[in-house]
Design a protein around this motif. Sequence first.
Motif, mmCIF file in Angstrom:
data_model
loop_
_atom_site.group_PDB
_atom_site.id
_atom_site.type_symbol
_atom_site.label_atom_id
_atom_site.label_comp_id
_atom_site.label_asym_id
_atom_site.label_seq_id
_atom_site.Cartn_x
_atom_site.Cartn_y
_atom_site.Cartn_z
ATOM 1 N N PRO A 1 -9.496 1.017 8.220
ATOM 2 C CA PRO A 1 -8.540 1.195 9.318
ATOM 3 C C PRO A 1 -7.087 1.213 8.842
ATOM 4 O O PRO A 1 -6.268 1.994 9.348
ATOM 5 C CB PRO A 1 -8.819 -0.011 10.224
ATOM 6 C CG PRO A 1 -10.236 -0.405 9.937
ATOM 7 C CD PRO A 1 -10.461 -0.076 8.493
ATOM 8 N N ALA A 2 -6.744 0.344 7.867
ATOM 9 C CA ALA A 2 -5.362 0.328 7.368
ATOM 10 C C ALA A 2 -5.021 1.664 6.720
ATOM 11 O O ALA A 2 -3.914 2.198 6.899
ATOM 12 C CB ALA A 2 -5.182 -0.815 6.366
ATOM 13 N N PHE A 3 -5.993 2.219 5.978
ATOM 14 C CA PHE A 3 -5.764 3.525 5.357
ATOM 15 C C PHE A 3 -5.615 4.616 6.418
ATOM 16 O O PHE A 3 -4.704 5.449 6.357
ATOM 17 C CB PHE A 3 -6.896 3.869 4.388
ATOM 18 C CG PHE A 3 -6.791 5.263 3.849
ATOM 19 C CD1 PHE A 3 -5.854 5.571 2.870
ATOM 20 C CD2 PHE A 3 -7.600 6.287 4.351
ATOM 21 C CE1 PHE A 3 -5.728 6.874 2.386
ATOM 22 C CE2 PHE A 3 -7.482 7.584 3.871
ATOM 23 C CZ PHE A 3 -6.540 7.882 2.880
ATOM 24 N N LEU A 4 -6.496 4.598 7.395
ATOM 25 C CA LEU A 4 -6.460 5.669 8.419
ATOM 26 C C LEU A 4 -5.212 5.572 9.291
ATOM 27 O O LEU A 4 -4.686 6.591 9.739
ATOM 28 C CB LEU A 4 -7.736 5.625 9.264
ATOM 29 C CG LEU A 4 -9.017 6.027 8.502
ATOM 30 C CD1 LEU A 4 -10.256 5.824 9.373
ATOM 31 C CD2 LEU A 4 -8.936 7.485 7.999
ATOM 32 N N ASP A 5 -4.743 4.343 9.543
ATOM 33 C CA ASP A 5 -3.466 4.187 10.260
ATOM 34 C C ASP A 5 -2.352 4.955 9.571
ATOM 35 O O ASP A 5 -1.507 5.578 10.209
ATOM 36 C CB ASP A 5 -3.042 2.706 10.278
ATOM 37 C CG ASP A 5 -3.689 1.948 11.422
ATOM 38 O OD1 ASP A 5 -4.386 2.579 12.239
ATOM 39 O OD2 ASP A 5 -3.504 0.710 11.477
ATOM 40 N N ARG B 1 4.041 7.706 1.815
ATOM 41 C CA ARG B 1 4.142 6.704 2.881
ATOM 42 C C ARG B 1 3.817 5.327 2.321
ATOM 43 O O ARG B 1 3.038 5.209 1.392
ATOM 44 C CB ARG B 1 3.173 7.040 4.023
ATOM 45 C CG ARG B 1 3.502 8.339 4.702
ATOM 46 C CD ARG B 1 2.496 8.662 5.758
ATOM 47 N NE ARG B 1 2.771 9.975 6.336
ATOM 48 C CZ ARG B 1 1.984 10.575 7.219
ATOM 49 N NH1 ARG B 1 0.865 9.966 7.623
ATOM 50 N NH2 ARG B 1 2.307 11.758 7.719
ATOM 51 N N ARG B 2 4.416 4.319 2.935
ATOM 52 C CA ARG B 2 4.165 2.946 2.471
ATOM 53 C C ARG B 2 3.860 2.039 3.641
ATOM 54 O O ARG B 2 4.279 2.284 4.771
ATOM 55 C CB ARG B 2 5.406 2.374 1.789
ATOM 56 C CG ARG B 2 5.842 3.135 0.584
ATOM 57 C CD ARG B 2 6.953 2.376 -0.107
ATOM 58 N NE ARG B 2 7.765 3.289 -0.897
ATOM 59 C CZ ARG B 2 8.672 2.881 -1.775
ATOM 60 N NH1 ARG B 2 8.886 1.578 -1.943
ATOM 61 N NH2 ARG B 2 9.379 3.749 -2.469
ATOM 62 N N SER B 3 3.148 0.972 3.317
ATOM 63 C CA SER B 3 2.918 -0.064 4.315
ATOM 64 C C SER B 3 2.839 -1.410 3.604
ATOM 65 O O SER B 3 2.625 -1.468 2.391
ATOM 66 C CB SER B 3 1.639 0.249 5.099
ATOM 67 O OG SER B 3 0.746 -0.818 5.096
ATOM 68 N N LEU C 1 0.867 -1.178 0.000
ATOM 69 C CA LEU C 1 0.000 0.000 0.000
ATOM 70 C C LEU C 1 0.904 1.229 0.000
ATOM 71 O O LEU C 1 1.877 1.292 0.768
ATOM 72 C CB LEU C 1 -0.854 -0.027 1.271
ATOM 73 C CG LEU C 1 -1.513 1.268 1.740
ATOM 74 C CD1 LEU C 1 -2.493 1.789 0.695
ATOM 75 C CD2 LEU C 1 -2.239 1.022 3.070
ATOM 76 N N ARG C 2 0.624 2.155 -0.908
ATOM 77 C CA ARG C 2 1.455 3.353 -0.982
ATOM 78 C C ARG C 2 0.522 4.555 -1.107
ATOM 79 O O ARG C 2 -0.424 4.506 -1.891
ATOM 80 C CB ARG C 2 2.363 3.271 -2.211
ATOM 81 C CG ARG C 2 3.468 4.304 -2.222
ATOM 82 C CD ARG C 2 4.123 4.447 -3.578
ATOM 83 N NE ARG C 2 4.717 3.256 -4.139
ATOM 84 C CZ ARG C 2 6.014 3.165 -4.493
ATOM 85 N NH1 ARG C 2 6.837 4.175 -4.297
ATOM 86 N NH2 ARG C 2 6.474 2.084 -5.059
ATOM 87 N N ILE C 3 0.770 5.590 -0.322
ATOM 88 C CA ILE C 3 -0.076 6.784 -0.422
ATOM 89 C C ILE C 3 0.784 8.031 -0.609
ATOM 90 O O ILE C 3 1.956 8.070 -0.218
ATOM 91 C CB ILE C 3 -0.969 6.970 0.829
ATOM 92 C CG1 ILE C 3 -0.130 7.397 2.029
ATOM 93 C CG2 ILE C 3 -1.785 5.718 1.135
ATOM 94 C CD1 ILE C 3 -0.979 7.899 3.185
ATOM 95 N N TRP C 4 0.183 9.003 -1.270
ATOM 96 C CA TRP C 4 0.836 10.285 -1.475
ATOM 97 C C TRP C 4 -0.095 11.404 -1.003
ATOM 98 O O TRP C 4 -1.272 11.439 -1.401
ATOM 99 C CB TRP C 4 1.145 10.517 -2.954
ATOM 100 C CG TRP C 4 2.090 9.528 -3.585
ATOM 101 C CD1 TRP C 4 3.448 9.577 -3.550
ATOM 102 C CD2 TRP C 4 1.749 8.382 -4.370
ATOM 103 N NE1 TRP C 4 3.987 8.524 -4.253
ATOM 104 C CE2 TRP C 4 2.956 7.768 -4.768
ATOM 105 C CE3 TRP C 4 0.544 7.786 -4.773
ATOM 106 C CZ2 TRP C 4 3.003 6.607 -5.553
ATOM 107 C CZ3 TRP C 4 0.586 6.632 -5.551
ATOM 108 C CH2 TRP C 4 1.791 6.062 -5.927
ATOM 109 N N ALA C 5 0.433 12.302 -0.216
ATOM 110 C CA ALA C 5 -0.316 13.500 0.187
ATOM 111 C C ALA C 5 -0.020 14.616 -0.820
ATOM 112 O O ALA C 5 1.150 14.891 -1.110
ATOM 113 C CB ALA C 5 0.112 13.936 1.591
ATOM 114 N N MET C 6 -1.093 15.227 -1.344
ATOM 115 C CA MET C 6 -0.928 16.193 -2.432
ATOM 116 C C MET C 6 -1.462 17.564 -2.012
ATOM 117 O O MET C 6 -2.506 17.668 -1.357
ATOM 118 C CB MET C 6 -1.715 15.707 -3.649
ATOM 119 C CG MET C 6 -1.394 14.292 -4.077
ATOM 120 S SD MET C 6 0.327 14.051 -4.623
ATOM 121 C CE MET C 6 0.313 15.040 -6.123
ATOM 122 N N ASP C 7 -0.759 18.627 -2.453
ATOM 123 C CA ASP C 7 -1.216 19.968 -2.082
ATOM 124 C C ASP C 7 -2.109 20.572 -3.172
ATOM 125 O O ASP C 7 -2.393 19.923 -4.181
ATOM 126 C CB ASP C 7 -0.021 20.871 -1.735
ATOM 127 C CG ASP C 7 0.752 21.323 -2.958
ATOM 128 O OD1 ASP C 7 0.302 21.055 -4.099
ATOM 129 O OD2 ASP C 7 1.813 21.939 -2.770
#
Lengths: 306, 306
Positions: free
Chosen positions: A51-55, A35-37, A20-26
């Motif tokens: 819950p995994a996403f919110l963590d 971030r990765r998990s 799982l990989r997420i990017w925070a965008m402006d």
Amino acid sequence: MSDLADRCRWIGVDWGTSNLRIWAMDAAGQMLGERRSDKGMGTLTRAEFEPAFLDLAGDLLPEGRVTPVWVCGMAGARTGWAEAGYRPVSTRALPDAAPIPLDGTDSRIRVRILPGISQDNPPDVMRGEETQIAGYLAGAPEFTGVICLPGTHSKWVQIEGGDVFHFASFMTGEIYDLLAHKSVLRLTLDDMDWSDEAFRSGIDDALARPERVSGYLFAMRAGALLNGASPDVGPARLSGLLIGAELAAARPYWLGQEVVLIGAGRLAEIYRAALGHAGLDARIADGAEMALAGLRAAADAFDKGD
Amino acid sequence: MSDLADRCRWIGVDWGTSNLRIWAMDAAGQMLGERRSDKGMGTLTRAEFEPAFLDLAGDLLPEGRVTPVWVCGMAGARTGWAEAGYRPVSTRALPDAAPIPLDGTDSRIRVRILPGISQDNPPDVMRGEETQIAGYLAGAPEFTGVICLPGTHSKWVQIEGGDVFHFASFMTGEIYDLLAHKSVLRLTLDDMDWSDEAFRSGIDDALARPERVSGYLFAMRAGALLNGASPDVGPARLSGLLIGAELAAARPYWLGQEVVLIGAGRLAEIYRAALGHAGLDARIADGAEMALAGLRAAADAFDKGD
């Protein structure tokens, strides 16, 4: 409110089977952080996705504002967060309309999962790759040519004027892992170094006689028993044989075409070398960058005015 | 002394990777009894072979007499009971001279392990199959034609006037097991019935386009996702594709030849059906009977006067 949450306008998510990989965008579409998990779709029940996403992303979400969350990949499979379906070829890489947001999620987020693409004849599916393709096409909207996405189930995709026109998947990566780690060949491959020459000989043999590959595979084991360790019985030979067989099957896709490889690191380089050995100069576009660019294209298309 | 021990003159042993089978034989070459155990070569250290054998055969051994024990199969591998080496093609299926008995065994037995057969170009090995071939040739000494031995690593063997002339091994059985039980296709194959039509379509597709098999495999998964369960995504299709690919590679062996299948049960029948679909009428010789006949041929050749 954290500084990140203050600046974060939307979140991109690439949710694969194992990662799982997420990017925070402006607001300007710039990436604030990644971030990765290892909480891949394959390890989660449906109730465990949010819950995994919110963590991973909870501290990026300001109170009192709804943050769009754009998701691609296996989170949209039947056993994922929510089934996102497939759109049949020929089609744009991104859907024409925004997907319906998931019901009942945390009030700080509006989650939309991008659908995959399907093909009836021969039956084929992709899920996640369409977003990487959309990312590539965002920078080359009228591209006509072929995109190859190496991986567990590698894909060859014919693009016509920015449309996904036809594609073919091969189990090359999964078969490599099974043979290298679970078959009798594991006894042969252990601790062997890479050899470019053995890789090229594997490609040549498989391209010339693809029907013989399962014989060539056992010959690696027999060669090791009879003659001891050598590059001809090592991982480069196995890789060359399997990628060569894929190239033989995918020849109508790449022969005389402009080919873009979407992938990363060693695997993309290996495919580029294989295509180079077959006489074709392919470009590499980074897989994670293309996924993010595809998510950004979706956010740009569907979040205007939010 | 038990009645069996009184009448037992020699013992035949087929010691494979996963199973051990022994036959007690009388002075007239008739079988007195058969026993099996799951103490295959793959589960044993070198020191455990003799105890495993004596557990199964101890009561067949009279005191005060040395009982010849003839062994074929993986017990002769480098990590087996004792390494029995390989004899290069072209060669008789049995060695010209009796193998040297193992040192230091129980005084009631004289153990001889039959060597395998090797080939330099392309590298290939067999171990155990040569004894089954010897068993078949014992009843057809001047046979010229092809013997196919389906299995984990199936083998096609050209026999010329009773000699093993050339052979080719394919990882078909091992690849089937990996795909059916460890790959993404396991999700598709579960609980699906056999379909002769799907089997034949797999053979046809693989024979016509063997290089496409890894694509056809993923198409099974995609077809199941898109259209649900059907014979086209079941085990018969997988079996047809993989055996069809083997037939495509082994075509120089079987096309226009007399083919004998040495094997048993369902797998031999499946190969016979596949060859039949390709227009060839193969005979089946039972694998265990052929192994015993080969061991008997060795005992007859080398135990005279004992």
